[in-house]
Design an enzyme around this catalytic site. Structure first.
Site, mmCIF file in Angstrom:
data_model
loop_
_atom_site.group_PDB
_atom_site.id
_atom_site.type_symbol
_atom_site.label_atom_id
_atom_site.label_comp_id
_atom_site.label_asym_id
_atom_site.label_seq_id
_atom_site.Cartn_x
_atom_site.Cartn_y
_atom_site.Cartn_z
ATOM 1 N N ASP A 293 22.922 46.845 -55.840
ATOM 2 C CA ASP A 293 22.851 48.015 -56.687
ATOM 3 C C ASP A 293 22.847 49.237 -55.755
ATOM 4 O O ASP A 293 22.816 49.118 -54.538
ATOM 5 C CB ASP A 293 21.598 47.954 -57.586
HETATM 6 C C1 GLC Z 1 22.630 52.394 -60.907
HETATM 7 C C2 GLC Z 1 22.257 51.248 -61.810
HETATM 8 C C3 GLC Z 1 23.327 50.217 -61.984
HETATM 9 C C4 GLC Z 1 24.687 50.885 -61.928
HETATM 10 C C5 GLC Z 1 24.866 51.426 -60.523
HETATM 11 C C6 GLC Z 1 26.218 52.130 -60.356
HETATM 12 O O1 GLC Z 1 21.560 52.702 -60.042
HETATM 13 O O2 GLC Z 1 21.044 50.565 -61.504
HETATM 14 O O3 GLC Z 1 23.093 49.561 -63.232
HETATM 15 O O4 GLC Z 1 25.710 49.949 -62.232
HETATM 16 O O5 GLC Z 1 23.829 52.330 -60.158
HETATM 17 O O6 GLC Z 1 26.267 53.255 -61.162
#
Ligand code: GLC
Length: 743
Positions: free
Chosen positions: A287
């Site tokens: 993430d």
């Molecule tokens: C965010 C979220 C995740 C998302 C990623 C990209 O922090 O936790 O669900 O897909 O970043 O935007």
């Protein structure tokens, strides 16, 4: 001499050309092509394929990197996110396939969570429709629109089971139940990935957040997760497995730790379970900077060690952390990671780029005509209206005040009655609030007086008088209240899960006028609304329905559509009950209202305000006593026995005056197990349409694993003994038949 120079230059050019020409025969298989390409790549170029950066167009976290175009040009970045629309993607892809040495195309990812341009209900709302085909269709349309705008990867479905409405991200998932969560995870993966990767209506799915992020302590986002392995494997893990088995191409690690090790560096999760037990073949992405954040978790000293921990655990791609980019080469030299691990990670990424057809045609997802014809098409809006009205849950309908009569004068009240900006909810992709149909617009043509009454937040009650005056002059009041879209989603946990501001006071004042009051809730989480539940005449839970909000709500208010939504998550009476959920264990002192000395509160009942699986209809249904036949021995739940060891039959009748859909739910209880077992668990449902007076006999088949669990020795399977099989219209309204599994 000159001739020699020309010949030498010509030879150089031919050599260079051959070096950079495709290193594989077009007819070769994907694995051969990947291996041939890998053989030509430098270590830097391989690490570039393991690097994912956001462009400067929107960002979902603290943006660390600028100058992403130079990173593409140098081969340091092989994947982008938050960049879409054909024009933008085409330019970035051009840089990759024309200005780099090996012309490896980019992946383009984006959070297409509940629609790209045509916005569908938030996933928690869609989960309320208990219609897997509708949910798959919604994901498929989202994929078709995203793929028409240059994208080929969505960071969805989010399959984190959760019992805690304080956590803002409940809006992104499928609620509190594991079995329903599995079925919906499968439907969403199939919807996003379509018939075949590489089709221009399909994108890579990314199952997230692996794992157990929904169990963040105290419902506070990004917080610690701590639980037994048994509970983890029984309750939180199955939806990720279901998504992987449905073919999800990628997996995203979660911010939280599991058993003391952050998911992004957790080899037990990423290799032992994901790869060795489940056979996952795609790639794992972190993430947003979750790799860097392992320093804050305190499991490693610095970012370089974070990269080594992640690669050794099984992480293939670094989202926005630029750790692999900055340190992995050095880690190889120091022997902290192996070159072959980097090769394997790059292989997984390249394989999916080949499967998407990006090497054959890097611009395959960049077609202006298709983009213009696909986005917000009439068919997509029609589908959105369908899915939206299926997601609405009728929580109360005293005196059958609904459906409304056409000749009634309506006082339309509340801050969300004529509001566009909130309707697409959080994680709204490329959606535009301006494309939304408001409740007021949906009720166009009705006799309406619209008064806002108050804001969503704040203590200003100056609008109450006008609202109450409008109510007194009307036959019925429709009041639209709820949260702001950004009060749920990421980094949006609340300690108070009541209606914000003075909205509840407004509703209660409207109820005092004696007029019938229909409350339309718009929210991203279960809300504690006991006073409204007691005093309102009718209540519709509408979540955030997206582009077609007003039309879907009008269809239900008018009776053009008979609501059939059922809650995917319990609604607490107060935040003090949290976590409250249907599939609890009995404890040694199960709740007894007549005894103080049982598992209870002194200031509140145990039961939620509205239970899992609950929802009303404009008609009524009755259930016969279910019957069940068992045809397998408990200790041999292997393939040698019939696939459907327990068959259950029940007859459902529409006992009302209006055609309607019922969601017949099947629950199971193992009365005595080698470990404590839930008092009921959802193991099946059937959604059926019944005409007034019509009956249908339903047959459910339970497989061995439906009765299985992690027994005391942590092996999965069934045990002999008695089971209660329950069927009904909600988790608390069931009829039961007892069966026995022999040894
Ligand atoms: C965010 C979220 C995740 C998302 C990623 C990209 O922090 O936790 O669900 O897909 O970043 O935007």
């Amino acid at each position: 001499m000159k001739k020699l120079t020309y010949l030498f230059l010509l030879a150089q050019l031919l050599l260079l050309g051959s070096l950079n020409a495709q290193p594989y025969k077009p007819s070769a298989g994907i694995d051969a092509k990947v291996n041939a390409l890998l053989a030509k790549m430098t270590l830097d170029e391989k690490i570039g394929q393991l690097t994912l950066y956001t462009t400067d167009w929107g960002s979902t976290g603290p943006t660390i990197r600028e100058g992403y175009k130079n990173d593409i040009r140098s081969g340091a970045c092989g994947n982008l996110f938050n960049s879409h629309t054909v024009g933008f993607v085409r330019e970035l892809q051009r840089v990759a396939v024309e200005e780099t040495r090996l012309k490896i195309p980019l992946l383009f990812g984006f959070d297409v969570i509940h629609g790209y341009k045509t916005i569908f209900p938030i996933p928690l709302g869609e989960a309320a429709c208990w219609d897997l085909e509708a949910i798959e269709l919604s994901a498929h349309i989202a994929a078709a629109e995203a793929a028409s705008a240059g994208l080929n990867w969505t960071f969805a479905p989010m399959v984190d089971v959760t019992r805690d409405p304080r956590w803002g991200r409940v809006m992104e998932g499928a609620g509190e139940d594991t079995w329903l969560g599995c079925r919906i995870a499968e439907a969403r993966v199939h919807g996003f990935q379509g018939k075949k990767l590489g089709n221009t209506d399909a994108v890579l799915a990314c199952v997230k957040h692996y794992a157990a992020y929904g169990a963040s302590t105290a419902g506070r986002d990004y917080n610690t997760v701590d639980m037994s392995e048994r509970f983890f494997r029984e309750y939180y893990l199955p939806p990720y497995k279901a998504a992987v088995q449905a073919g999800a191409a990628t997996v995203m690690t979660s911010f939280n730790d599991y058993d003391g090790v952050p998911a992004t560096g957790n080899k037990y999760l990423l290799t032992t379970i994901l790869r060795n037990e489940w056979g996952f073949k795609g790639f794992v992405v972190t993430d947003y900077t979750s790799m860097n954040e392992m320093v804050n978790h305190g499991v490693i000293a610095d970012e370089k060690e974070a990269g080594e921990l992640s690669l050794n655990a099984g992480v293939d791609m670094d989202m926005q952390g630029s750790i692999y980019q900055r340190f992995l080469k050095q880690s190889v030299k120091q022997g902290k990671v192996l070159q072959k691990q980097i090769d394997e990670a790059a292989r997984r990424v390249l394989r999916l780029k080949f499967e998407l057809g990006l090497f054959d045609d890097p611009y395959r997802f960049c077609n202006e005509e298709r983009q213009n014809a696909t986005l917000l098409s009439a068919d997509h809006r029609k589908a959105a209206r369908e899915v939206s009205r299926k997601s609405i849950v009728l929580l109360k309908n005293d005196k059958n005040v609904l459906p409304l009569q056409r000749n009634q004068k309506i006082a339309l009240i509340g801050p969300l009655a004529d509001n566009k900006s909130e309707l697409i909810g959080n994680w709204n992709g490329a959606g535009n609030a301006d494309d939304c149909v408001t409740v007021a617009a949906g009720l166009q043509g009705w006799s309406l007086t619209h008064v806002k009454g108050c804001d969503i937040e704040g203590s200003d009650k100056s609008g109450f008088d006008a609202a109450l005056a409008a109510a007194r002059n009307a036959d019925v009041v429709v009041v639209a209240v709820g949260e702001k879209a950004m009060m749920s989603g990421e980094a949006a946990s609340r300690t108070d899960i009541t209606l914000p501001g003075v909205q509840e006071e407004l509703v209660l004042e409207l109820c005092k006028t004696g007029k019938p009051v229909v409350v339309v809730l718009m929210n991203g989480r279960p809300l504690a609304i006991p006073q409204i539940a007691q005093n309102a005449t009718a209540i519709l839970e509408t979540w955030w329905l997206g582009t077609e909000t007003g039309n879907a709500i009008a269809d239900v208010l008018s009776g053009a559509y008979n609501p059939a939504g059922r809650l995917p998550m319990s609604f607490p009476r107060s935040v003090g009950q949290v976590p409250v959920f249907y599939n609890e264990r009995s404890t040694g002192r199960p709740y007894n209202p007549d005894s103080k000395w049982t598992s209870r509160y002194i200031d509140e009942v145990n039961a939620p305000l509205y239970p899992f699986g609950f929802g009303l209809s404009y008609t009524t249904f009755s259930y016969s006593q279910p019957t069940a036949t068992v045809s397998f021995a408990a200790n041999d739940a292997s393939k040698r026995y019939p696939k459907s060891p327990v068959t259950v039959q029940v007859t459902v009748t529409n006992t009302g005056k209006m055609a309607g859909e019922e969601v017949a739910q099947l629950y199971v209880r193992d009365l005595v197990g080698s470990v404590t077992r839930p008092v009921r668990e959802l193991k099946g449902f059937q959604k059926i349409m019944l005409q007034p007076g019509e009956s249908k006999t339903l047959t459910f088949t339970l497989k061995a694993e439906d009765l299985g669990f992690y027994r005391r020795n942590m092996t999965f399977g069934t045990e002999p003994g008695e089971y209660d099989i329950m069927v009904g219209g909600s988790s608390q309204d069931v009829k039961t038949v007892r069966v026995r599994l022999e040894k």
